[in-house]
Scaffold this motif. Structure first.
Motif, PDB file in Angstrom:
ATOM      1  N   TYR A 228       0.806  -1.213   0.000  1.00  0.00           N
ATOM      2  CA  TYR A 228       0.000   0.000   0.000  1.00  0.00           C
ATOM      3  C   TYR A 228       0.841   1.267   0.000  1.00  0.00           C
ATOM      4  CZ  TYR A 228      -3.239  -3.709   0.883  1.00  0.00           C
ATOM      5  OH  TYR A 228      -3.945  -4.882   0.778  1.00  0.00           O
ATOM      6  N   THR A 229       2.170   1.112  -0.059  1.00  0.00           N
ATOM      7  CA  THR A 229       3.036   2.284  -0.281  1.00  0.00           C
ATOM      8  C   THR A 229       2.897   2.674  -1.745  1.00  0.00           C
ATOM      9  OG1 THR A 229       4.653   1.342   1.255  1.00  0.00           O
ATOM     10  CG2 THR A 229       5.415   3.142  -0.152  1.00  0.00           C
ATOM     11  N   LYS A 230       2.640   3.971  -2.022  1.00  0.00           N
ATOM     12  CA  LYS A 230       2.603   4.399  -3.430  1.00  0.00           C
ATOM     13  C   LYS A 230       4.047   4.596  -3.888  1.00  0.00           C
ATOM     14  CE  LYS A 230      -1.846   6.849  -3.135  1.00  0.00           C
ATOM     15  NZ  LYS A 230      -2.013   6.392  -1.723  1.00  0.00           N
ATOM     16  N   VAL A 231       4.404   3.889  -4.933  1.00  0.00           N
ATOM     17  CA  VAL A 231       5.775   3.977  -5.424  1.00  0.00           C
ATOM     18  C   VAL A 231       5.773   4.459  -6.858  1.00  0.00           C
ATOM     19  CG1 VAL A 231       7.891   2.700  -5.911  1.00  0.00           C
ATOM     20  CG2 VAL A 231       6.492   2.055  -3.948  1.00  0.00           C
ATOM     21  N   GLU A 232       6.523   5.520  -7.115  1.00  0.00           N
ATOM     22  CA  GLU A 232       6.727   5.939  -8.497  1.00  0.00           C
ATOM     23  C   GLU A 232       8.197   5.691  -8.794  1.00  0.00           C
ATOM     24  OE1 GLU A 232       5.650   9.989  -9.369  1.00  0.00           O
ATOM     25  OE2 GLU A 232       6.264   9.776 -11.464  1.00  0.00           O
ATOM     26  N   SER A 233       8.490   4.920  -9.800  1.00  0.00           N
ATOM     27  CA  SER A 233       9.898   4.664 -10.080  1.00  0.00           C
ATOM     28  C   SER A 233      10.281   5.234 -11.432  1.00  0.00           C
ATOM     29  CB  SER A 233      10.231   3.181  -9.971  1.00  0.00           C
ATOM     30  OG  SER A 233       9.473   2.418 -10.826  1.00  0.00           O
ATOM     31  N   ILE A 234      11.417   5.909 -11.448  1.00  0.00           N
ATOM     32  CA  ILE A 234      11.857   6.604 -12.655  1.00  0.00           C
ATOM     33  C   ILE A 234      13.304   6.226 -12.953  1.00  0.00           C
ATOM     34  CG2 ILE A 234      12.146   8.849 -13.754  1.00  0.00           C
ATOM     35  CD1 ILE A 234      10.159   9.989 -11.793  1.00  0.00           C
ATOM     36  N   GLN A 235      13.511   5.634 -14.142  1.00  0.00           N
ATOM     37  CA  GLN A 235      14.870   5.270 -14.524  1.00  0.00           C
ATOM     38  C   GLN A 235      15.452   6.429 -15.316  1.00  0.00           C
ATOM     39  OE1 GLN A 235      15.446   1.831 -17.058  1.00  0.00           O
ATOM     40  NE2 GLN A 235      17.640   1.780 -16.636  1.00  0.00           N
ATOM     41  N   THR A 236      16.170   7.299 -14.617  1.00  0.00           N
ATOM     42  CA  THR A 236      16.769   8.439 -15.282  1.00  0.00           C
ATOM     43  C   THR A 236      17.924   8.966 -14.440  1.00  0.00           C
ATOM     44  OG1 THR A 236      16.230  10.475 -16.460  1.00  0.00           O
ATOM     45  CG2 THR A 236      15.462  10.332 -14.223  1.00  0.00           C
ATOM     46  N   LYS A 237      18.758   9.799 -15.075  1.00  0.00           N
ATOM     47  CA  LYS A 237      19.871  10.424 -14.356  1.00  0.00           C
ATOM     48  C   LYS A 237      19.432  11.825 -13.937  1.00  0.00           C
ATOM     49  CE  LYS A 237      24.807  11.424 -15.115  1.00  0.00           C
ATOM     50  NZ  LYS A 237      25.357  10.989 -13.833  1.00  0.00           N
ATOM     51  N   LEU A 238      19.600  12.105 -12.665  1.00  0.00           N
ATOM     52  CA  LEU A 238      19.278  13.452 -12.176  1.00  0.00           C
ATOM     53  C   LEU A 238      20.411  14.397 -12.557  1.00  0.00           C
ATOM     54  CD1 LEU A 238      17.762  12.920  -8.616  1.00  0.00           C
ATOM     55  CD2 LEU A 238      16.652  13.975 -10.569  1.00  0.00           C
ATOM     56  N   THR A 239      20.040  15.538 -13.152  1.00  0.00           N
ATOM     57  CA  THR A 239      21.046  16.508 -13.584  1.00  0.00           C
ATOM     58  C   THR A 239      20.654  17.901 -13.087  1.00  0.00           C
ATOM     59  OG1 THR A 239      19.844  17.072 -15.595  1.00  0.00           O
ATOM     60  CG2 THR A 239      21.403  15.228 -15.743  1.00  0.00           C
ATOM     61  N   VAL A 240      21.534  18.852 -13.314  1.00  0.00           N
ATOM     62  CA  VAL A 240      21.239  20.248 -12.996  1.00  0.00           C
ATOM     63  C   VAL A 240      19.938  20.679 -13.666  1.00  0.00           C
ATOM     64  CG1 VAL A 240      22.033  22.624 -13.330  1.00  0.00           C
ATOM     65  CG2 VAL A 240      23.643  20.875 -12.646  1.00  0.00           C
ATOM     66  N   GLU A 241      19.716  20.197 -14.885  1.00  0.00           N
ATOM     67  CA  GLU A 241      18.547  20.636 -15.659  1.00  0.00           C
ATOM     68  C   GLU A 241      17.237  20.068 -15.133  1.00  0.00           C
ATOM     69  OE1 GLU A 241      21.297  19.312 -17.440  1.00  0.00           O
ATOM     70  OE2 GLU A 241      22.094  21.327 -17.820  1.00  0.00           O
ATOM     71  N   ASN A 242      17.230  18.798 -14.717  1.00  0.00           N
ATOM     72  CA  ASN A 242      15.932  18.182 -14.385  1.00  0.00           C
ATOM     73  C   ASN A 242      15.675  17.997 -12.892  1.00  0.00           C
ATOM     74  OD1 ASN A 242      17.314  15.870 -13.518  1.00  0.00           O
ATOM     75  ND2 ASN A 242      16.979  14.758 -15.422  1.00  0.00           N
ATOM     76  N   ALA A 243      16.688  18.226 -12.058  1.00  0.00           N
ATOM     77  CA  ALA A 243      16.561  17.900 -10.626  1.00  0.00           C
ATOM     78  C   ALA A 243      15.373  18.586  -9.960  1.00  0.00           C
ATOM     79  CB  ALA A 243      17.849  18.243  -9.886  1.00  0.00           C
ATOM     80  N   LEU A 244      15.249  19.887 -10.207  1.00  0.00           N
ATOM     81  CA  LEU A 244      14.173  20.640  -9.556  1.00  0.00           C
ATOM     82  C   LEU A 244      12.801  20.100  -9.873  1.00  0.00           C
ATOM     83  CD1 LEU A 244      15.033  24.406  -9.685  1.00  0.00           C
ATOM     84  CD2 LEU A 244      14.263  23.093  -7.723  1.00  0.00           C
TER      85      LEU A 244
END
Lengths: 269, 64
Positions: free
Chosen positions: A152-168
């Motif tokens: 029952y934990t809501k989990v969103e999983s994203i396969q990506t690299k966090l960068t300066v551009e997308n982190a926020l």
């Protein structure tokens, strides 16, 4: 004389004096008895306000029962607060995979898992994955593991690299970010980007947990209003001094505990 | 000026970048707060340290 209890997550009024009588009353075939978070014998005498969970060993309980069981070990106020929690785990390696699992066990409502990497054999010395996960993305593998612990934990999983551009934008819907990267420059990048651009997000970072020197040097400190750092602050992972399960898990435990404290509005370390 | 709570004599005012480098910090592995405000890396060169400056610097090490 009626006793008011909570039975499997729902309010229940019963004339039964003991668990044994209750089991007969509701015609249950349960063989696991948990009262107020602890195992009890069938002879246990019921009291007003008791939180009773009756389950059959090996059977998946329904949502309200499972929730009731998780609540029983925490106080109700803790459970309700953590259930509202939205935490982003940035990096799903030795720190992140273990932090995510601890938070799922604790009942955190929403976890956002971000990592670009896939599970490979050298990960198994400290990360939460199993042989069956080799070759899967860490984000997908960890989601599966969490579903097997707290569905029952809501989990969103994203396969990506966090960068300066997308982190926020990636972390925007989360109140707390667990920084669990491997690279020191990536740690600095993420922390600087978030602290500069988002005045509200709280970051719990890991720094310094390699090797097998004394576990007593691992601690949590608060540095800046919204940054907490867990680790010994100095022991860098090198070829000669690798990352090993015990200290990595201790550091992850520090992070998970600090995140839990923040979810409960406790801002000191 | 103060760095991480410790008094540090400052002979002349200098840029934050120059100060951090002179203290041996790797600018790619740190976060810095000056007088309670986080300083973006791009501003290190244009920010001056003075006598009254209170600096907090944290260095990150690899592994996780």
């Amino acid at each position: 004389m009626q006793t008011q209890i909570t039975l499997n997550g729902k309010t229940f009024e019963t004339g039964s004096r003991t668990i044994q009588q209750l089991i007969s009353e509701i015609q249950s075939d349960s063989d696991v008895i948990i009262v107020n978070g602890f195992n009890k014998e069938a002879s246990y005498a019921l009291a007003d306000g008791d939180n009773v969970v009756l389950i059959k060993r090996g059977e998946m309980p329904d949502e309200s029962t499972l929730e009731s069981m998780l609540m029983a070990r925490n106080t109700p106020a803790v459970h309700h607060k953590v259930k509202q929690g939205r935490v982003c785990i940035a990096g799903l390696g030795g720190l992140g995979s273990n932090v995510a699992i601890m938070l799922a066990r604790t009942g955190v409502g929403y976890l956002k898992l971000i990592d670009f990497d896939i599970v490979e054999p050298s990960n198994l010395n400290r990360q939460a994955y199993h042989i069956q996960h080799l070759g899967l993305s860490k984000s997908e593998a960890l989601k599966q593991i969490i579903k097997g612990i707290n569905p029952y934990t809501k989990v969103e999983s994203i396969q990506t690299k966090l960068t300066v551009e997308n982190a926020l934008s990636m972390i925007a819907d989360c109140e707390i970010v667990c920084e669990a990267f491997d690279s020191s420059t990536e740690k600095a990048m993420l922390i600087n980007t978030l602290l500069n651009e988002n005045p509200n997000v709280k970051i719990v970072s890991g720094s310094g947990m390699a090797g097998f020197s004394s576990a007593n040097t691992i601690k949590t400190i608060q540095k800046f209003k919204n940054l907490y750092i867990c680790g010994d602050m100095v022991t860098e992972a090198t070829f000669e001094n690798g990352l090993m399960a015990p200290r990595v898990h201790i550091c992850a435990g520090h992070q998970a505990n600090m995140i839990l404290r923040l979810l409960l509005n406790l801002e000191t370390v | 000026m103060f760095i991480n709570g410790t008094l540090h004599p400052l002979r002349a005012s200098m840029t934050l970048k120059a100060f951090l480098e002179s203290e041996g910090y790797d600018l790619n592995r740190i976060a810095t707060e000056m007088n309670g405000q986080i300083v973006p890396k791009s501003a290190y060169e244009n920010t001056l340290i003075e006598d009254s400056t209170r600096l907090e610097v944290v260095s990150f090490v690899g592994g996780g």
